[in-house]
Write an enzyme that holds these catalytic residues in place. Structure first.
Site, PDB file in Angstrom:
ATOM      1  N   LEU A  82       4.404  -0.698   9.966  1.00 51.31           N
ATOM      2  CA  LEU A  82       4.352  -1.413   8.720  1.00 51.31           C
ATOM      3  C   LEU A  82       5.715  -1.589   8.178  1.00 51.31           C
ATOM      4  CD1 LEU A  82       1.344   0.666   7.355  1.00 51.31           C
ATOM      5  CD2 LEU A  82       0.850  -1.869   8.584  1.00 51.31           C
ATOM      6  N   LYS A 116      -1.203   6.999   3.088  1.00 46.03           N
ATOM      7  CA  LYS A 116      -0.601   6.975   4.250  1.00 46.03           C
ATOM      8  C   LYS A 116      -0.309   8.107   4.901  1.00 46.03           C
ATOM      9  CE  LYS A 116       3.185   4.642   6.903  1.00 46.03           C
ATOM     10  NZ  LYS A 116       3.737   5.705   7.472  1.00 46.03           N
ATOM     11  N   ARG A 137       0.515   6.887  20.099  1.00 44.53           N
ATOM     12  CA  ARG A 137       0.878   5.561  19.838  1.00 44.53           C
ATOM     13  C   ARG A 137       2.058   5.142  20.809  1.00 44.53           C
ATOM     14  NH1 ARG A 137       5.108   3.406  17.312  1.00 44.53           N
ATOM     15  NH2 ARG A 137       5.031   1.565  16.103  1.00 44.53           N
ATOM     16  N   LYS A 291      -3.232  -3.005   2.212  1.00 43.19           N
ATOM     17  CA  LYS A 291      -3.777  -4.255   3.022  1.00 43.19           C
ATOM     18  C   LYS A 291      -4.426  -5.294   2.450  1.00 43.19           C
ATOM     19  CE  LYS A 291      -4.520  -1.028   6.956  1.00 43.19           C
ATOM     20  NZ  LYS A 291      -5.282  -0.615   7.753  1.00 43.19           N
TER      21      LYS A 291
HETATM   22  C1  LIG Z   1      -2.765  -1.500  10.481  1.00 40.64           C
HETATM   23  C2  LIG Z   1      -2.133  -0.034  10.040  1.00 40.64           C
HETATM   24  C3  LIG Z   1      -0.985   0.630  10.624  1.00 40.64           C
HETATM   25  C4  LIG Z   1      -0.608   1.820  10.560  1.00 40.64           C
HETATM   26  C5  LIG Z   1      -1.390   2.632   9.684  1.00 40.64           C
HETATM   27  C6  LIG Z   1      -1.084   3.901   9.264  1.00 40.64           C
HETATM   28  C7  LIG Z   1      -1.939   4.678   8.487  1.00 40.64           C
HETATM   29  C8  LIG Z   1      -1.671   6.342   8.231  1.00 40.64           C
HETATM   30  N1  LIG Z   1      -0.595   6.800   8.623  1.00 40.64           N
HETATM   31  O1  LIG Z   1      -2.438   6.696   7.253  1.00 40.64           O
HETATM   32  C9  LIG Z   1      -3.176   4.005   7.800  1.00 40.64           C
HETATM   33  C10 LIG Z   1      -3.343   2.727   8.041  1.00 40.64           C
HETATM   34  O2  LIG Z   1      -4.436   2.197   7.333  1.00 40.64           O
HETATM   35  C11 LIG Z   1      -2.435   2.001   9.030  1.00 40.64           C
HETATM   36  N2  LIG Z   1      -2.874   0.704   9.017  1.00 40.64           N
END
Ligand SMILES: Cc1ccc2cc(C(N)=O)cc(O)c2n1
Length: 324
Positions: A82, A116, A137, A291
């Site tokens: 991201l 996150k 990943r 998002k």
């Molecule tokens: C699209 C995307 C990419 C990485 C992401 C990473 C996390 C996270 N590390 O919690 C949460 C998300 O909703 C994410 N969503």
């Protein structure tokens, strides 16, 4: 013997239900002792009647180590990283860019915010409701096939729940280790003279890359879903928040802190509020994932070279490393 089949089916249902209540709903019904008693009984019945063993039985979580290392797995859809935002201005600029492309006002755009999680990102593929593949990943396009290790996580369903089973589902999410589990693991490691991990993220990633699933099975890891990369049949004009709610009904844990907010100001407030309680969460986060909620808009906005236009990650300053 129908009597035997009845008992085996009943035990599996109770164990799957107990997993779901414990790991997804945070409302445990069985004590660990009750869980283990049922699991031992099921193992005994399956050992006496091997023809009853099926790969999605709770007894089949801990398998053998892959003979020669982990295979390389190409992600059908890249797991991209991201873009980052570091302050309120960046968040507002992100919302403005989105609004411009959607030809609307930034204050009308609906966003989702969630912590996150600072762990190891993985992808799980379910065909006809059964887990068929799990991978790290890696570099975003190719990861390592660690299915046997991911099967040992009780927060990873071996088969999807409920009646609306999709033909194909690829779930993306973060495997984390909570502070309590991390400290206990390092305490044991110091006593045994084995590897001490610098932080929970390394401990989670390292535990997933153990060749022997028996070792992974002893590690306090949790899978938190955050995206459905592929879903067939799809949910048409749904939103990210509806998709996350659907994943919970299919058996996954997804962020309890997920909020739907309208306009950038509400997003800035969410980031400030979560930042204030960051140290009480009991697990590491390194920011907030913001998002655009409507999946139709996500598709319209697409991705720039390496990151989606429809999402950004607000980052907090790095915390001082945990002293081990
Ligand atoms: C699209 C995307 C990419 C990485 C992401 C990473 C996390 C996270 N590390 O919690 C949460 C998300 O909703 C994410 N969503």
């Amino acid at each position: 013997d129908p009597q035997l089949l009845e008992e085996v089916t009943q035990l599996r249902a109770e164990l799957d239900e107990a997993n779901y209540r414990y790991y997804v709903l945070d409302e445990p019904t069985l004590t660990d002792a009750d869980y283990d008693r049922r699991l031992q009984r099921l193992k005994q019945l399956e050992a006496e009647n091997p023809s009853l063993i099926s790969p999605d039985s709770p007894t089949q979580r801990v398998g053998a180590a892959p003979a020669d290392g982990f295979p390389s797995v190409a992600h059908a859809i890249p797991m991209l990283s991201l873009d980052n935002a570091f302050n309120a201005e960046d968040i507002i600029a992100f919302a403005q860019r989105v609004a411009e492309r959607l030809e609307c006002e930034a204050d009308e755009v609906e966003f989702t915010c969630e912590p996150k999680l600072d762990g190891a990102a993985v992808s799980l593929v379910y065909e006809q409701g059964v887990l068929v593949s799990g991978a790290t990943r890696g570099d975003g396009r190719t990861g390592e096939g660690i299915t046997s290790n991911l099967r040992t996580l009780r927060s990873v369903p071996l088969k999807l729940m409920g009646k609306q089973i999709p033909e194909l589902l690829e779930v993306r999410g973060e495997v984390i280790m909570r502070h309590k589990g991390f400290e206990a693991l390092n305490e044991r490691a110091r006593e045994e003279g084995s590897k001490v991990f610098a932080n929970p993220r390394n401990a989670a990633a390292g535990s997933l890359r153990q060749l022997n699933p028996q070792i992974t099975a002893t590690r306090p890891l949790e899978f938190h879903a955050y995206q459905a990369a592929r879903l067939e049949p799809d949910m048409g004009d749904a939103t990210h928040s509806e998709l996350m709610a659907r994943l919970i009904t299919l058996g996954f844990r997804s962020s309890a802190e997920l909020k739907v907010l309208t306009g950038p100001q509400a997003v800035v407030e969410y980031c400030e509020q979560l930042g204030a309680k960051r140290d009480q969460l009991g697990y590491d986060i390194d920011g907030v994932v913001i998002k655009v909620n409507a999946l139709r808009y996500q598709r319209e906005l697409g991705f720039v070279a390496r990151a989606p236009r429809w999402a950004t990650a607000f980052k907090y300053p790095a915390q001082e490393e945990v002293t081990t």
